[in-house]
Design an enzyme around this catalytic site. Structure first.
Site: not given
Ligand code: DX5
Ligand code: ZN
Length: 224
Positions: A7, A32, A34, A36, A65, A67, A136, A174
């Site tokens: 990620s 990956h 993320d 947000m 992903h 969010m 998650m 994740d």
């Molecule tokens: C959290 C993210 C994850 C995060 C995972 O909201 O969706 O993808 O980056 O990171 P680590 O491996 O540091 O928990």
């Molecule tokens: Zn994620």
């Protein structure tokens, strides 16, 4: 097929192309990303332009992903920017079936994400129209959190269901996965294993990914 999925949330965004090529050289095949929005989760990250730039920098499968609230409004833009798979939160979708359809229609794999507290049971009827499920294992919003142990039981449950129904549905996990708990995560039935800080905050991200691929392969050999 087990995949270690770095990620980029924990990567150095000023040197993203280099960070990506490190994990690519180590053998990662999926990346990956993320997204947000500061509403669905209390953090802000990237939008389609960054996904588009990453697309130009690598041929890896880009796993986005979302969010965000109202994913219907933005999902297609992420596919157009180059996403190969896009996942949306069950908790953010009023019309989940339609949203999955929209992502597929735009040309990407469509995944459903469940927050830690959302039971696997909500997937019962919609499972056949999902291309993958993302569990998650932390509350979404930030990298570097601890894996919530009961999520592994959810993975085992989902693994049982997909076997019963003969579904070739990857289970993605994740949050909070690192070298020490990776084998247990694989044995619980997870296939796409997202890992952010364990890779990018390590002294040698390339070596870490290599090592994680090896740990996952050994743990898979023990999976029936
Ligand atoms: C959290 C993210 C994850 C995060 C995972 O909201 O969706 O993808 O980056 O990171 P680590 O491996 O540091 O928990
Ligand atoms: Zn994620």
């Amino acid at each position: 097929m087990i995949e270690i999925v770095p990620s980029i949330l924990s990567a150095d965004f000023a040197h993203l192309a280099e960070e990506i090529s490190r994990v690519e050289r180590a053998g990662a095949r999926i990346l990956h990303l993320d997204v947000m929005d500061g509403h669905f989760v209390p953090n802000l990250t990237i939008g389609p332009p960054v996904v588009g730039s990453v697309r130009k920098a690598t041929k890896l499968h880009l796993d986005v992903h979302l969010m965000i609230e109202n994913p219907d409004r933005y999902a297609a833009a992420f596919v157009e920017a180059g996403a190969n798979s896009v996942s949306v939160h069950y908790e953010a979708c009023r019309h989940l079936d339609a949203t999955l359809g929209l992502i597929r229609h735009a040309g990407a794999m469509a995944g459903i994400v469940l927050n830690p507290a959302t039971p696997v049971a909500v997937l019962e009827d919609v499972l056949e129209v999902a291309d993958y499920v993302l569990l998650m294992s932390v509350n979404p919003g930030f990298g570097g959190q601890q894996l919530i142990p009961y999520v592994l039981e959810k993975a085992r449950k989902l693994d049982r269901i997909r076997r019963e129904r003969h579904l070739a549905l990857p289970i993605e996990i994740d949050g909070g996965v690192h070298r020490e708990n990776l084998a247990e995560v694989v044995r619980a039935g997870c296939d796409w294993i997202v890992t952010g800080s364990a890779v990018f905050h390590s002294s040698d991200p390339q070596a870490t990914v290599r090592e994680m691929i090896q740990i996952a392969a050994n743990a898979t050999a023990m999976r029936v």
